[in-house]
Design an enzyme around this catalytic site. Sequence first.
Site, PDB file in Angstrom:
ATOM      1  N   SER A 126       0.793  -1.199   0.000  1.00 43.13           N
ATOM      2  CA  SER A 126       0.000   0.000   0.000  1.00 43.13           C
ATOM      3  C   SER A 126       0.843   1.274   0.000  1.00 43.13           C
ATOM      4  O   SER A 126       0.549   2.252  -0.691  1.00 43.13           O
ATOM      5  CB  SER A 126      -0.860   0.003   1.255  1.00 43.13           C
ATOM      6  OG  SER A 126      -0.021  -0.176   2.401  1.00 43.13           O
ATOM      7  N   ASP A 152      -7.585 -10.615  -1.883  1.00 44.85           N
ATOM      8  CA  ASP A 152      -6.854  -9.626  -1.097  1.00 44.85           C
ATOM      9  C   ASP A 152      -7.798  -8.957  -0.104  1.00 44.85           C
ATOM     10  O   ASP A 152      -8.775  -8.311  -0.496  1.00 44.85           O
ATOM     11  CB  ASP A 152      -6.241  -8.580  -2.028  1.00 44.85           C
ATOM     12  CG  ASP A 152      -5.221  -7.689  -1.335  1.00 44.85           C
ATOM     13  OD1 ASP A 152      -5.318  -7.521  -0.099  1.00 44.85           O
ATOM     14  OD2 ASP A 152      -4.335  -7.171  -2.034  1.00 44.85           O
ATOM     15  N   HIS A 194      -3.087 -10.551  -0.675  1.00 46.68           N
ATOM     16  CA  HIS A 194      -2.243  -9.345  -0.620  1.00 46.68           C
ATOM     17  C   HIS A 194      -0.759  -9.643  -0.790  1.00 46.68           C
ATOM     18  O   HIS A 194      -0.020  -8.843  -1.373  1.00 46.68           O
ATOM     19  CB  HIS A 194      -2.473  -8.643   0.723  1.00 46.68           C
ATOM     20  CG  HIS A 194      -1.978  -7.231   0.749  1.00 46.68           C
ATOM     21  ND1 HIS A 194      -2.583  -6.216   0.049  1.00 46.68           N
ATOM     22  CD2 HIS A 194      -0.925  -6.665   1.386  1.00 46.68           C
ATOM     23  CE1 HIS A 194      -1.941  -5.090   0.258  1.00 46.68           C
ATOM     24  NE2 HIS A 194      -0.939  -5.327   1.061  1.00 46.68           N
TER      25      HIS A 194
END
Length: 367
Positions: free
Chosen positions: A172, A326, A359
């Site tokens: 992220s 995810d 993820h």
Amino acid sequence: MAKYPSASILLLVALVCVSGVAQINGLDIHNSICKTLVETRGYICQEHHVTTEDGYILGLLRIPHGRSGSKSTRDQKPPVLLQHGLLADAASWLLNPQDQALAFILSDKGYDVWLANTRGTDSSRGHKSLITKDPAYWDWTWEQLAAYDLPALFNYVNNQIGQKSHYVGHYSLGTLTILAAFPIAHLGQISTTLLRVATQTFLAEQFYIFGLREFPPLGRLEQTLQTILCIHPGVDCSYILTAITGPNCCLSPSSLDLLYEHTPQSTSTKNIVHLSQMIRSGTIRMFDYTLPLKNLQHYNRFTPPVYNMANIPKDIPLFLGYGGRDALSDVNDVKALLYDLKDHDKDKLVEQYVEEYAHMDYGLECQ
């Protein structure tokens, strides 16, 4: 919006699969990533230091060529800057075997690979005037990473190489920081119950109120998980990685072992507070100081400004990759981002979706 010299951008909206240390001015000099994860694989690795405008000293690693490529660093190889995600460091790109780790894949394909380490991580704990025990050292969020760290890194690589750089960002933090107007972009629909409980109970804010400026706080996080978060209905902490990221399909045991050796890396508690605010509000906005008058001091308005997706230049080459399992980068959040980018130049935006990836599974070659 932060300025980046001659940068072509590749964004991954997912995280790639992925001791005692002596220090000089807060920088690691033993058991470095170069020595333990790169040179042991037969690659040359260089350690560089970059100082940001606000005084942070960042560790920047370079793999100038592949194992079978030219050993001359003067050869014109396209440079690519790899930026890791939250609570990680440059090791994220090096955990898998050579044919499955993006840094090695790019190096063997002829790229000049540069690996960033965000301020606060083991390789980037230096500062011109502060030490990590100073609360002021941790007074930043991803906005400062976008405003200071990435421009300094791009300028350094550009000055060293003399040609434009490509960029690959881990979801992220890596996507948050490439453009202040282009964060990860939406967090409102994350499906990980553990993180939703953490944000709804204002966990990061509690740490911050108690003066804990470095995250994760030593000895406090595990206790908090056991006594508050993991006992919450619907939260299963049997496999903590799965509880946070979703059920990863493709991580080998050896890669997981290396991952656990190198994570979690430190970030600022203020950064976690900022991300928590985004999850609760479902909006992409600047840090909320909660008190209207304090927001007024910082922004000349009572509420923090919201980032405008329309400000993203429509001709920037973008690659968005995401996975169906995810729990952090939820498919619906990514679709919301793609809707925001509906007017982007069609030949400049590539999307790839892999149903079975969570993820920690997602990784692609630079294209």
